[in-house]
Design a protein around this motif. Structure first.
Motif, PDB file in Angstrom:
ATOM      1  N   ARG A  54       0.734  -1.223   0.002  1.00 46.76           N
ATOM      2  CA  ARG A  54       0.119  -0.034   0.050  1.00 46.76           C
ATOM      3  C   ARG A  54       0.669   1.270  -0.031  1.00 46.76           C
ATOM      4  O   ARG A  54       0.627   2.374  -0.499  1.00 46.76           O
ATOM      5  CB  ARG A  54      -0.859   0.040   1.276  1.00 46.76           C
ATOM      6  CG  ARG A  54      -1.907  -1.097   1.423  1.00 46.76           C
ATOM      7  CD  ARG A  54      -3.113  -1.184   0.283  1.00 46.76           C
ATOM      8  NE  ARG A  54      -2.623  -1.732  -0.878  1.00 46.76           N
ATOM      9  CZ  ARG A  54      -2.647  -2.799  -1.502  1.00 46.76           C
ATOM     10  NH1 ARG A  54      -2.888  -4.083  -0.451  1.00 46.76           N
ATOM     11  NH2 ARG A  54      -2.353  -3.068  -2.642  1.00 46.76           N
ATOM     12  N   VAL A  55       2.054   1.183   0.908  1.00 44.02           N
ATOM     13  CA  VAL A  55       2.894   2.611   0.906  1.00 44.02           C
ATOM     14  C   VAL A  55       3.388   2.965  -0.587  1.00 44.02           C
ATOM     15  O   VAL A  55       3.406   3.830  -0.830  1.00 44.02           O
ATOM     16  CB  VAL A  55       4.052   2.238   1.770  1.00 44.02           C
ATOM     17  CG1 VAL A  55       5.051   3.190   1.629  1.00 44.02           C
ATOM     18  CG2 VAL A  55       3.746   2.036   3.147  1.00 44.02           C
ATOM     19  N   VAL A  56       3.597   1.707  -1.348  1.00 42.34           N
ATOM     20  CA  VAL A  56       4.115   2.154  -2.793  1.00 42.34           C
ATOM     21  C   VAL A  56       2.983   2.731  -3.573  1.00 42.34           C
ATOM     22  O   VAL A  56       3.545   3.184  -4.983  1.00 42.34           O
ATOM     23  CB  VAL A  56       5.011   1.049  -3.330  1.00 42.34           C
ATOM     24  CG1 VAL A  56       6.034   0.601  -2.735  1.00 42.34           C
ATOM     25  CG2 VAL A  56       4.104  -0.164  -3.677  1.00 42.34           C
ATOM     26  N   GLU A  57       1.862   2.608  -3.322  1.00 38.99           N
ATOM     27  CA  GLU A  57       0.758   3.103  -4.002  1.00 38.99           C
ATOM     28  C   GLU A  57       0.579   4.440  -4.099  1.00 38.99           C
ATOM     29  O   GLU A  57      -0.035   5.185  -4.799  1.00 38.99           O
ATOM     30  CB  GLU A  57      -0.559   2.474  -3.590  1.00 38.99           C
ATOM     31  CG  GLU A  57      -0.617   0.868  -4.216  1.00 38.99           C
ATOM     32  CD  GLU A  57      -1.990   0.224  -3.623  1.00 38.99           C
ATOM     33  OE1 GLU A  57      -2.284  -0.676  -4.038  1.00 38.99           O
ATOM     34  OE2 GLU A  57      -2.678   1.038  -2.726  1.00 38.99           O
ATOM     35  N   TRP A  58       0.985   5.521  -2.883  1.00 40.97           N
ATOM     36  CA  TRP A  58       0.883   6.628  -2.584  1.00 40.97           C
ATOM     37  C   TRP A  58       1.967   7.489  -2.238  1.00 40.97           C
ATOM     38  O   TRP A  58       2.104   8.461  -2.213  1.00 40.97           O
ATOM     39  CB  TRP A  58      -0.269   6.907  -1.671  1.00 40.97           C
ATOM     40  CG  TRP A  58       0.233   6.480  -0.349  1.00 40.97           C
ATOM     41  CD1 TRP A  58       0.277   5.332   0.168  1.00 40.97           C
ATOM     42  CD2 TRP A  58       0.571   7.475   0.684  1.00 40.97           C
ATOM     43  NE1 TRP A  58       0.596   5.364   1.660  1.00 40.97           N
ATOM     44  CE2 TRP A  58       0.943   6.715   1.860  1.00 40.97           C
ATOM     45  CE3 TRP A  58       0.757   8.907   0.756  1.00 40.97           C
ATOM     46  CZ2 TRP A  58       1.230   7.328   3.132  1.00 40.97           C
ATOM     47  CZ3 TRP A  58       1.304   9.436   1.926  1.00 40.97           C
ATOM     48  CH2 TRP A  58       1.561   8.704   2.974  1.00 40.97           C
ATOM     49  N   PHE A  59       3.229   6.607  -1.658  1.00 45.49           N
ATOM     50  CA  PHE A  59       4.338   7.413  -1.033  1.00 45.49           C
ATOM     51  C   PHE A  59       5.737   6.894  -1.624  1.00 45.49           C
ATOM     52  O   PHE A  59       6.298   7.991  -2.153  1.00 45.49           O
ATOM     53  CB  PHE A  59       4.125   7.292   0.433  1.00 45.49           C
ATOM     54  CG  PHE A  59       4.946   7.854   1.598  1.00 45.49           C
ATOM     55  CD1 PHE A  59       5.035   9.306   1.286  1.00 45.49           C
ATOM     56  CD2 PHE A  59       5.583   7.384   2.214  1.00 45.49           C
ATOM     57  CE1 PHE A  59       6.095  10.042   1.954  1.00 45.49           C
ATOM     58  CE2 PHE A  59       6.676   7.864   3.215  1.00 45.49           C
ATOM     59  CZ  PHE A  59       6.703   9.460   2.960  1.00 45.49           C
ATOM     60  N   ALA A  60       6.143   6.067  -1.398  1.00 46.45           N
ATOM     61  CA  ALA A  60       7.427   5.730  -1.556  1.00 46.45           C
ATOM     62  C   ALA A  60       7.532   4.870  -2.896  1.00 46.45           C
ATOM     63  O   ALA A  60       6.531   4.237  -3.296  1.00 46.45           O
ATOM     64  CB  ALA A  60       8.367   4.836  -0.628  1.00 46.45           C
ATOM     65  N   ASP A  61       8.559   4.664  -3.556  1.00 51.65           N
ATOM     66  CA  ASP A  61       8.776   3.790  -4.640  1.00 51.65           C
ATOM     67  C   ASP A  61       9.054   2.174  -4.371  1.00 51.65           C
ATOM     68  O   ASP A  61       8.428   1.546  -5.078  1.00 51.65           O
ATOM     69  CB  ASP A  61      10.064   4.274  -5.676  1.00 51.65           C
ATOM     70  CG  ASP A  61       9.644   5.487  -6.456  1.00 51.65           C
ATOM     71  OD1 ASP A  61       8.705   5.846  -6.791  1.00 51.65           O
ATOM     72  OD2 ASP A  61      10.673   6.580  -6.131  1.00 51.65           O
TER      73      ASP A  61
END
Length: 118
Positions: free
Chosen positions: A37-44
């Protein structure tokens, strides 16, 4: 009642924000803690694990990463992280359901009072 985030865990200059969202508290928690989920909006990309005590958020396009160690965590409600690169720099996320919505409070503290980039 939302957790009070400004306190003895924070020092120096800080950035604070509170946002109300229609997402569930569970979904908000996943967006901060689940690498998929983090890579969907924040980090690569994400390495490490909050459950194992530390995480690195990589921003490949910027050639940088932010590594944090877990200071405190209450799953679904509260996350307090400290920067591995800049001890004393803390990121706190508090998630609180409010009716059909969720309040997300964020404080990022520990920035110096010295002029220039942090």
């Amino acid at each position: 009642m939302p957790h009070q985030i400004q306190g003895p865990d924070h020092a120096g200059r800080a950035i604070e924000v509170a946002v109300m969202t229609r997402a569930t508290a569970e979904r908000v928690w996943q967006c901060w803690t689940d690498p998929a989920r983090v890579v969907e909006w924040f980090a690569d990309r994400v390495t490490g694990s909050l459950e194992e005590g530390g995480v690195s958020w990589h921003f490949d396009r910027l050639g940088s990463a932010m590594t944090y160690r877990v200071i405190a965590m209450t799953p679904g409600e509260h996350l307090l992280l400290e920067s591995a690169e800049a001890p004393g720099t803390r990121l706190e996320i508090v998630i609180a359901p409010q009716g059909d919505s969720t309040m997300v409070q964020i404080i990022h503290s520990g920035f110096t009072d010295v002029p220039g980039p942090d």
